[in-house]
Design a protein around this motif. Structure first.
Motif, PDB file in Angstrom:
ATOM      1  N   ASN A  79       8.029  13.009  -6.576  1.00 30.59           N
ATOM      2  CA  ASN A  79       8.648  14.483  -6.064  1.00 30.59           C
ATOM      3  C   ASN A  79       7.925  14.456  -4.568  1.00 30.59           C
ATOM      4  OD1 ASN A  79      10.319  16.802  -5.530  1.00 30.59           O
ATOM      5  ND2 ASN A  79       8.984  18.106  -6.516  1.00 30.59           N
ATOM      6  N   PRO A  80       8.117  13.832  -3.707  1.00 27.08           N
ATOM      7  CA  PRO A  80       7.523  13.598  -2.462  1.00 27.08           C
ATOM      8  C   PRO A  80       7.669  14.864  -1.592  1.00 27.08           C
ATOM      9  CG  PRO A  80       9.025  12.142  -2.094  1.00 27.08           C
ATOM     10  CD  PRO A  80       8.982  12.715  -3.548  1.00 27.08           C
ATOM     11  N   GLU A  81       6.813  15.572  -0.977  1.00 20.87           N
ATOM     12  CA  GLU A  81       6.694  16.991  -0.074  1.00 20.87           C
ATOM     13  C   GLU A  81       6.714  16.766   1.261  1.00 20.87           C
ATOM     14  OE1 GLU A  81       4.071  19.313  -2.328  1.00 20.87           O
ATOM     15  OE2 GLU A  81       5.568  19.653  -4.102  1.00 20.87           O
ATOM     16  N   SER A  82       6.668  15.352   1.713  1.00 16.20           N
ATOM     17  CA  SER A  82       6.382  15.279   3.237  1.00 16.20           C
ATOM     18  C   SER A  82       7.461  14.004   3.604  1.00 16.20           C
ATOM     19  CB  SER A  82       5.165  15.136   3.795  1.00 16.20           C
ATOM     20  OG  SER A  82       4.596  13.949   3.091  1.00 16.20           O
ATOM     21  N   SER A  99       1.023  -1.193  -0.229  1.00 15.89           N
ATOM     22  CA  SER A  99       0.022  -0.002  -0.087  1.00 15.89           C
ATOM     23  C   SER A  99       1.080   1.249   0.067  1.00 15.89           C
ATOM     24  CB  SER A  99      -0.853   0.116   1.325  1.00 15.89           C
ATOM     25  OG  SER A  99      -1.546   1.262   1.467  1.00 15.89           O
ATOM     26  N   SER A 100       1.150   1.804  -1.089  1.00 12.82           N
ATOM     27  CA  SER A 100       2.034   2.904  -1.321  1.00 12.82           C
ATOM     28  C   SER A 100       1.024   4.175  -1.322  1.00 12.82           C
ATOM     29  CB  SER A 100       2.766   3.084  -2.603  1.00 12.82           C
ATOM     30  OG  SER A 100       3.604   4.139  -2.676  1.00 12.82           O
ATOM     31  N   SER A 101       1.203   5.301  -1.860  1.00 17.65           N
ATOM     32  CA  SER A 101       0.615   6.425  -1.810  1.00 17.65           C
ATOM     33  C   SER A 101       0.730   7.484  -2.998  1.00 17.65           C
ATOM     34  CB  SER A 101       0.731   7.202  -0.383  1.00 17.65           C
ATOM     35  OG  SER A 101       0.166   8.388  -0.214  1.00 17.65           O
ATOM     36  N   ALA A 102      -0.183   8.233  -3.223  1.00 20.13           N
ATOM     37  CA  ALA A 102      -0.222   9.346  -4.257  1.00 20.13           C
ATOM     38  C   ALA A 102       0.770  10.557  -3.662  1.00 20.13           C
ATOM     39  CB  ALA A 102      -1.511   9.959  -4.749  1.00 20.13           C
ATOM     40  N   ALA A 103       0.964  10.436  -2.486  1.00 21.32           N
ATOM     41  CA  ALA A 103       1.828  11.320  -1.837  1.00 21.32           C
ATOM     42  C   ALA A 103       3.420  11.342  -2.350  1.00 21.32           C
ATOM     43  CB  ALA A 103       2.069  11.213  -0.135  1.00 21.32           C
ATOM     44  N   THR A 104       3.813  10.344  -2.851  1.00 18.10           N
ATOM     45  CA  THR A 104       4.997   9.994  -3.855  1.00 18.10           C
ATOM     46  C   THR A 104       4.956  11.131  -4.763  1.00 18.10           C
ATOM     47  OG1 THR A 104       4.001   8.225  -5.010  1.00 18.10           O
ATOM     48  CG2 THR A 104       5.310   7.581  -3.205  1.00 18.10           C
TER      49      THR A 104
END
Length: 333
Positions: A136-139, A115-120
């Motif tokens: 280009n993750p920002e967190s 389970s990854s994330s679109a936050a990547t």
């Protein structure tokens, strides 16, 4: 076939457990209950209360239950909070994934759905995000999920160098945005950071829901996001597990996206219609860093993982509201 679901007592994980059972697969749950709830796990599903950082317990669980594959959802999932707690985020999401992988390698478990994330993606400068959109993750949260993908790919490569393909790790990572709705009234989203619980909680306590900014370059001025129903999401996790277990090769990454998205104002209008509670959202200033629009295509997942938006926005809201109403005073604070 037995599959271990890490984080299986959480909102998404518990829906994955139900989907596994419906598909005739036997789930086992490991969860430290830091954000999950034991009552979300069916009584007849083996449940181990432990952290995935406890490698010996993870290994013992894999071995005791003859686990064939893992659906890995456990982690610290709050992007905003991760900025204040980067070390905790990395420990849970990076070290936790590394510990799980060590246990899988040691016990010969060769199938993994992550389970990854679109936050990547961070804030992509495109109208429609694809699997080829640069990350280009920002967190710290987004960074930790991307590192998790790298770790998994590295372990797969290490296992296949000069070895038998049957011994290598078969894997895929699923990236998604805003997960909403309920597949059954007894399961619901309890996150204090997600839009649906925030609005429902405001209405339940007589407060006015808020919209952060209405001057974005979108059709109605509010942010547009990808909202997907949790039951649709769980189904594609199970299809991925089935295909990996069958020895099939999947893409390393899939986006589970709507392709269209919905605005925050559309969400508010639908909630007002479904609940019958009349309210006018209070407009607050923009939050720093909120992009106007983030929407992903789900074409690859539609091709390979039977991904489909089987629930429209009204169904998403109605199912979430029904679960929230049924929870009543039992809704976690």
């Amino acid at each position: 076939m037995t599959w271990l679901v890490t984080g299986g007592a959480g909102y998404i994980g518990s829906h994955v457990v139900l989907a596994l059972r419906e598909a005739g697969l036997a789930p086992v749950v490991i969860d430290d209950l830091s954000s999950g709830f034991a009552r979300f796990v069916p009584e007849d599903v083996p449940f181990v209360q432990a952290s995935i950082l406890d490698g010996e317990t993870v290994r013992g669980t894999l071995r005791e239950h003859g686990v064939e594959g893992v659906i890995h959802l456990a982690g610290f999932k709050y992007a905003g909070v991760s900025v204040r707690r980067p070390l905790h985020t990395y420990a849970q999401n990076v070290q936790g994934t590394a510990t799980l992988l060590e246990a899988m390698v040691a016990e010969g478990v060769r199938n993994l759905v992550f389970s990854s994330s679109a936050a990547t993606f961070g804030t992509p400068d495109v109208d429609l995000v694809t699997e080829q959109t640069p990350t280009n993750p920002e967190s710290p949260y987004g960074e930790s999920k991307l590192i998790g993908e790298w770790l998994i790919a590295d372990v797969a490569r290490a296992g296949s160098d000069g070895g038998n393909d049957d011994d290598r790790l078969r894997h895929t990572s699923l990236r998604y945005f805003n997960v909403v709705g309920s597949g059954t009234p007894r399961l619901f989203d309890t996150s204090p950071h997600n839009l649906f619980p925030l609005v429902f909680d405001a209405l339940a306590h007589g407060r006015t829901p808020q919209i952060n900014g209405d001057d974005y370059p979108t059709p109605d001025g509010t942010c547009v996001r990808d909202y997907v129903h949790v039951a649709d999401l769980a189904h594609s996790h199970v299809v991925a597990a089935q295909r990996l277990a069958a020895g099939e090769t999947l893409e390393p990454v899939y986006n589970l996206g709507s392709g269209e998205g919905s605005s925050v104002r559309q969400i508010m209008d639908t909630i007002r219609e479904v609940t019958g509670i009349d309210f006018t959202p209070e407009i607050k200033p923009r939050r720093p860093g909120d992009p106007a629009r983030i929407v992903a295509t789900g074409e690859l997942a539609r091709r390979d993982l039977d991904w489909a938006m089987r629930h429209d926005l009204r169904a998403m809201v109605a199912s979430a509201w029904e679960a929230r109403q049924l929870a009543g005073n039992d809704y976690p604070a």
